[in-house]
Design an enzyme around this catalytic site. Structure first.
Site, mmCIF file in Angstrom:
data_model
loop_
_atom_site.group_PDB
_atom_site.id
_atom_site.type_symbol
_atom_site.label_atom_id
_atom_site.label_comp_id
_atom_site.label_asym_id
_atom_site.label_seq_id
_atom_site.Cartn_x
_atom_site.Cartn_y
_atom_site.Cartn_z
ATOM 1 N N SER A 92 -11.504 -3.744 2.135
ATOM 2 C CA SER A 92 -10.178 -3.165 1.948
ATOM 3 C C SER A 92 -9.436 -3.063 3.273
ATOM 4 O O SER A 92 -8.258 -3.430 3.382
ATOM 5 C CB SER A 92 -10.315 -1.777 1.316
ATOM 6 O OG SER A 92 -9.044 -1.193 1.160
ATOM 7 N N ASN B 184 0.859 -1.195 0.000
ATOM 8 C CA ASN B 184 0.000 0.000 0.000
ATOM 9 C C ASN B 184 0.891 1.241 0.000
ATOM 10 O O ASN B 184 1.751 1.388 0.870
ATOM 11 C CB ASN B 184 -0.904 0.013 1.232
ATOM 12 C CG ASN B 184 -1.823 1.229 1.252
ATOM 13 O OD1 ASN B 184 -1.370 2.356 1.442
ATOM 14 N ND2 ASN B 184 -3.102 1.016 1.042
ATOM 15 N N SER C 277 -4.889 -0.149 -3.177
ATOM 16 C CA SER C 277 -5.341 1.212 -2.924
ATOM 17 C C SER C 277 -6.548 1.104 -2.006
ATOM 18 O O SER C 277 -7.496 0.362 -2.317
ATOM 19 C CB SER C 277 -5.725 1.897 -4.239
ATOM 20 O OG SER C 277 -5.989 3.266 -4.004
ATOM 21 N N GLU C 278 -6.528 1.808 -0.871
ATOM 22 C CA GLU C 278 -7.509 1.503 0.175
ATOM 23 C C GLU C 278 -8.945 1.881 -0.168
ATOM 24 O O GLU C 278 -9.863 1.519 0.547
ATOM 25 C CB GLU C 278 -7.095 2.120 1.518
ATOM 26 C CG GLU C 278 -7.030 3.631 1.566
ATOM 27 C CD GLU C 278 -5.625 4.155 1.343
ATOM 28 O OE1 GLU C 278 -4.838 3.473 0.651
ATOM 29 O OE2 GLU C 278 -5.312 5.252 1.839
ATOM 30 N N ASN C 279 -9.148 2.594 -1.279
ATOM 31 C CA ASN C 279 -10.531 2.839 -1.691
ATOM 32 C C ASN C 279 -11.106 1.643 -2.443
ATOM 33 O O ASN C 279 -12.249 1.700 -2.893
ATOM 34 C CB ASN C 279 -10.643 4.105 -2.533
ATOM 35 C CG ASN C 279 -9.779 4.062 -3.771
ATOM 36 O OD1 ASN C 279 -8.650 3.582 -3.743
ATOM 37 N ND2 ASN C 279 -10.311 4.551 -4.865
#
Lengths: 232, 204
Positions: free
Chosen positions: B88, B23, B46-48
């Site tokens: 996520s 990340n 990607s944390e979205n």
């Protein structure tokens, strides 16, 4: 069970001053833009809005901020909105900033009937103030409570008359958890199709979580940061 | 010569290992993706809601529905997948992501990090940073050694509101690579041409 409502007016009916709303989206991606426009039109005030971000000055939740319709924001990141920052620093707007993963899980928990859960996120920081700490596997965790809302408003790519939803790419983000956590969940979709047209194996949000569904009139889908590379 | 932002990113890329899920935060960390060493396969989270994030799209091919955590338009690599925000952060909290690279305003010698708030001045929020630093086993901070006023960002104790406690293990700056162990900064490597004295002078 048919969940279809005529239009955005009917979808948002019953939303009143001082209610708590959840609004899906990450930045301007996957936000229920038709419903936000309707909330501006309705002029409801004193709202508590749970949403990962607060839009930009002239789009998304920024439109509600401009009209001072929001009393309190519960978000994880609000960096792209000057009016937000101004209202927050001047004390006009109450703000509860919470870690993004905790926000997502608190919504999920709210929808899943789990009143609270422990997470390591935020231990030893401002976020942990007043929260119960417990050690698990030798590591401190803080107790976070579930979130629910009077209305959850989500945006999907496709939906059917039963309220089943399919999201596109990263426009999914917070929408599925928020759909679960609304007492009444409104889904605005780009394409509304008859029951039976969506493959049941590929539904992201089961229709049981959705009470009202309508096809949005138009979607601007504004891009916040257009980053490209040149074609060779 | 101290390193520039790309130089810091290039140095961090040497820490990548084959088969890792990684990340990358906003700013210098994003640049790490440009310098993956040859023969190594890593996948970016990607944390979205993306695993398998690709480069920026070609001009005209950008899609408003496909962005990264910095809200920039991106693409997907073959084999990528999309998921919701709760899933996520399950990947992050559950320690399924092997490396987190993020920026900071301050790092302390006990591993504390501050990067989300300057009281009364900057209120942007922590986004996913608190979840990331609280759970990641392997955190590299990418930042300039000093701030714009020339003050050290590597401190005995953080002065800004914390993002996480005792979590940073490695810092890569324009001057040096440092390891945090036993509540101390340990110099691992100097940037080309930078002296130990210069690094000491820039560290509190």
């Amino acid at each position: 069970m048919n969940k279809v409502v005529k239009n955005v007016e009917e979808a948002c009916s019953g939303i009143q001053d001082d209610m708590t709303l959840m609004l899906g989206g990450f930045g301007l991606c996957g936000i229920p833009e038709n419903s936000i426009a309707q909330l501006v039109k309705m002029g409801v005030k004193g709202l508590t809005c749970i949403s990962n971000n607060a839009g930009v000055d002239d789009f998304g939740l920024g439109l509600l901020l401009q009209k001072k319709q929001i009393k309190k924001m519960i978000s994880s990141y609000v960096g792209e909105n000057e009016e937000f920052e101004r209202q927050m620093l001047s004390g006009e707007l109450e703000v509860d900033l919470i870690p993004q993963g905790s926000l997502a899980e608190r919504c999920r928990a709210g929808g899943a009937g789990i009143p609270a859960f422990y997470t390591p996120a935020g231990y030893g920081t401002e976020v942990a103030e007043g929260k119960k700490v417990e050690i698990f596997n030798g590591k401190p965790h803080i107790l976070e409570s579930a979130l629910t809302a009077d209305f959850a408003i989500v945006k999907a790519w496709k939906g059917d008359t039963e309220g089943n939803l399919v999201f596109k790419a990263t426009a999914r983000n917070f929408n599925p958890m928020m759909a679960m956590a609304g007492k009444i969940t409104i889904a605005e979709v780009e394409e509304l199709v008859p029951a039976g047209e969506l493959d049941p194996n590929f539904i992201h949000t089961p229709g049981i979580f959705v009470q009202r569904i309508f096809q949005g009139e138009k979607f601007e889908k504004r891009i916040e940061q257009r980053t490209v590379r040149p074609k060779n | 010569m101290s390193l520039d932002k790309n130089g810091i990113a290039k140095r961090i890329a040497q820490e990548l290992r084959d088969g890792w899920y990684v990340n990358l935060g906003i700013g210098i960390p994003t640049l790490v993706a440009n310098y993956i060493p040859e023969g190594i396969e890593v996948e970016f989270q990607s944390e979205n809601g993306i695993l398998g994030m690709g480069p920026f799209p070609f001009e005209g091919e950008e899609d408003a529905d496909l962005i990264n955590a910095g809200k920039q338009t991106v693409t997907l690599v073959d084999g990528a997948c999309i998921f919701d925000s709760a899933t996520s952060f399950a990947m992050i909290r559950g320690q399924h992501v092997q490396l987190t690279v993020l920026g900071a305003m301050e790092v302390a010698q006990n591993g504390d990090i501050a990067n989300w708030k300057i009281p009364g001045r900057m209120v942007k929020g922590m986004g996913g940073a608190m979840d990331l630093v609280a759970s990641a086993e392997n955190i590299i901070v990418a930042m300039m050694h000093t701030n714009k006023k020339g003050e050290s960002k590597l401190l005995k104790q953080c002065s800004l509101p914390l993002t996480g406690v005792g979590c940073v293990t490695r810092v890569v700056t324009n001057l040096a690579v440092l390891e945090i162990k036993d509540e101390k900064f340990h110099l691992i490597e100097r940037a080309p041409g930078v002296t130990v004295e210069e690094i000491k002078a820039a560290t509190e």
